[in-house]
Enzyme design. Structure first.
Site, PDB file in Angstrom:
ATOM      1  N   SER A   1       2.751  -9.265  -5.283  1.00 37.83           N
ATOM      2  CA  SER A   1       3.713  -8.001  -5.221  1.00 37.83           C
ATOM      3  C   SER A   1       2.878  -6.824  -4.939  1.00 37.83           C
ATOM      4  O   SER A   1       3.438  -5.689  -4.375  1.00 37.83           O
ATOM      5  CB  SER A   1       4.797  -7.809  -6.237  1.00 37.83           C
ATOM      6  OG  SER A   1       5.359  -9.001  -6.166  1.00 37.83           O
TER       7      SER A   1
ATOM      8  N   LYS B   1       6.853   2.859  -8.740  1.00 32.19           N
ATOM      9  CA  LYS B   1       7.575   1.606  -8.643  1.00 32.19           C
ATOM     10  C   LYS B   1       8.825   1.476  -9.410  1.00 32.19           C
ATOM     11  O   LYS B   1       8.624   1.532 -10.576  1.00 32.19           O
ATOM     12  CB  LYS B   1       6.731   0.357  -8.747  1.00 32.19           C
ATOM     13  CG  LYS B   1       7.312  -1.056  -8.310  1.00 32.19           C
ATOM     14  CD  LYS B   1       6.210  -2.118  -8.453  1.00 32.19           C
ATOM     15  CE  LYS B   1       7.274  -3.424  -8.067  1.00 32.19           C
ATOM     16  NZ  LYS B   1       6.327  -4.630  -8.117  1.00 32.19           N
TER      17      LYS B   1
ATOM     18  N   SER C   1       6.858  -7.031  -4.072  1.00 32.02           N
ATOM     19  CA  SER C   1       8.017  -6.117  -4.503  1.00 32.02           C
ATOM     20  C   SER C   1       7.602  -4.741  -4.493  1.00 32.02           C
ATOM     21  O   SER C   1       8.658  -3.966  -4.477  1.00 32.02           O
ATOM     22  CB  SER C   1       8.636  -6.786  -5.589  1.00 32.02           C
ATOM     23  OG  SER C   1       7.368  -6.629  -7.020  1.00 32.02           O
TER      24      SER C   1
END
Length: 486
Positions: free
Chosen positions: A177, A78, A153
């Site tokens: 997220s 990520k 996210s």
């Protein structure tokens, strides 16, 4: 068989048998990126040369009988975690040229376990949205429906894992997220107990600021099986100390559904959900009950949903706003006076959070401690709680600059505020509890949906074990249409 969409555990077995080499598996992943990423925009940066060298090292270790736990798995990270030698932007234009010299602690532990880290996956700017789009890399699409978001996210992470571009991912979660993208993409995702996994090297806060774990925010894995979650967590969990000592995870309370004590928290007037979300939670509860679990649909801890959400919302907004310019916080704090005391809208909570001082924060912590105590008492008589991961399933792309103007479609003409995506994330996060999302297979053509399994503080392997039970009972991950049609 598509090796790329088998579990990471199965890929490791194939590597051990000699069915494939680490270098070949990397090539396969890169070919998948070339084929699908132009449509998805999930992988936003790559270092193929370094990854190929790492894959060759993995093959050499395995040939010498010294294979590491993740040796040879192609893995993406990520883009909120520092990866040495690769741009780490957190989706923020101000950081588009930021190239760390060392890995975030979680990344370093994955690398030390043999993961072949080849790329970064997309996020919203400063990881502060439930859709993964930003001014640097653009928007990521959902492999189940390109018109929809994979969530955020950790949306790029979920799209990469769902399509086999990555064996597994390490995400972060403060407002769902990890859980929301896993739910949107038909995956397993785990929000760890607070302070179990190291956050040094994560953005936000600004690069170089994280010396300890900030309140509420945690890391955790996203994968195609529950066993993969447990494996990754076991290799990353532990204090961020110079020695890098890994944590001893508590064994699961139960390994099978027989006698498992399950509460279902679903019909909550303060947090309505769409019909497909509710159906997935009920299907998971029925499967466990049929397999021998003791299920209650009425048991609740001794606090209201609203109390937990209000404490969480004020804390979460205050933490998020700590990174914005002082002038912005002052403007929001001044605007709080325009909301009536009984106005509990998301905008009102955000403005109140902007003006929190030390005394107000201490009062929130005291309220939170009562919630934590109520959970501890509840889990003396129950093992896990099943709840929705989010309000709805994957949403259509919506980049309206006024984030408060966005709406969630609940079906039958009903809608909800966009910030309601915080609702079902709040229960576990505010109390520092672990929570695992497991996919619940849907009818052909339907969007993915999952169930959130919440457990006692420190009982991460219990919630993952229950996700594994559901995987065995219901079937678990299914490759998305973009892979099956390709």
């Amino acid at each position: 068989m598509d090796l790329l969409t088998t579990s990471a555990t199965e890929q490791l077995a194939a590597l051990e048998r000699g069915d494939v080499t680490a270098e070949k598996l990397l090539d396969m992943a890169l070919e998948r990126v070339a084929a699908l990423n132009p449509q998805l925009n999930a992988v936003v940066a790559m270092d193929v040369e370094a990854a190929r060298a790492a894959a060759r090292d993995s093959d050499a270790r395995r040939a010498a009988g010294r294979a590491l736990p993740l040796d040879g798995l192609p893995v993406t990270i990520k883009d909120s975690y520092a990866v040495r030698g690769m741009a780490t932007t957190a989706g923020a234009p101000a950081l588009k040229d930021h190239v760390p010299e060392e890995d975030a602690t979680a990344v370093a532990r994955l690398r030390a376990a043999g993961a072949v880290i080849y790329g970064k996956t997309n996020v919203p700017a400063f990881t502060s949205d439930w859709q993964s789009f930003n001014a640097i890399y653009g928007s990521t699409s959902n492999p189940w429906d390109l018109a929809r978001s994979p969530g955020g996210s950790s949306g790029g992470a979920a799209a990469a894992v769902a399509t086999g571009m990555s064996s597994l991912e390490w995400g972060s979660d403060i407002g769902g997220s990890i859980r929301w993208p896993a739910h949107c993409c038909g995956l397993f995702g785990h929000k760890s107990t607070w302070d179990l996994t190291p956050m040094r090297g994560h953005i936000p806060p600004a690069p170089g600021v994280t010396s300890h774990n900030p309140d509420l925010g945690v890391g955790g894995p996203i994968a195609r099986s529950a066993a993969d979650l447990a494996l990754a967590l076991s290799l990353v969990a532990g204090a961020d100390s110079p020695q890098g000592a890994l944590a001893r995870l508590e064994p699961p309370r139960r390994e099978s559904p027989e006698g498992l004590r399950v509460a279902v928290w679903l019909d909550e007037p303060a947090a309505p959900v769409s019909a497909p979300v509710a159906a997935a939670v009920r299907a998971a509860a029925r499967a466990l009950e049929k397999a021998g679990a003791v299920v209650s649909e009425t048991a609740r801890p001794a606090f209201s949903f609203f109390e937990a959400f209000e404490v969480y919302a004020l804390m979460n907004h205050a933490i998020a706003l700590s990174a914005v310019p002082e002038k912005v916080r002052q403007r929001l704090a001044a605007n709080a006076a325009n909301f009536a005391p009984d106005d509990h809208s998301h905008q009102a909570q955000q403005c109140r959070a902007a003006g929190l001082g030390a005394a107000e924060w201490r009062a929130l912590v005291a309220r939170r401690e009562k919630i934590k105590q109520a959970w501890a008492e509840f889990f003396a008589g129950h093992d896990v709680v099943l709840a929705p991961p989010a309000t709805v399933t994957a949403i259509l792309h919506d980049h309206n600059r006024d984030i408060h103007a966005r709406r969630l479609d609940l079906g039958d003409g009903a809608s909800a505020p966009y910030f309601d995506l915080l609702h079902w994330a709040s229960l576990a996060t505010v109390a520092h509890l672990p929570a695992t999302v497991a996919p619940v297979p849907q009818a052909e053509g339907a969007l993915p949906a999952g169930v959130q399994v919440i457990g006692p503080e420190g009982a991460d392997l219990t919630t993952i074990a229950v996700a594994g039970m559901l995987e065995r009972l219901l079937g678990g991950y299914t490759p998305p249409p973009l892979v099956r049609q390709g």
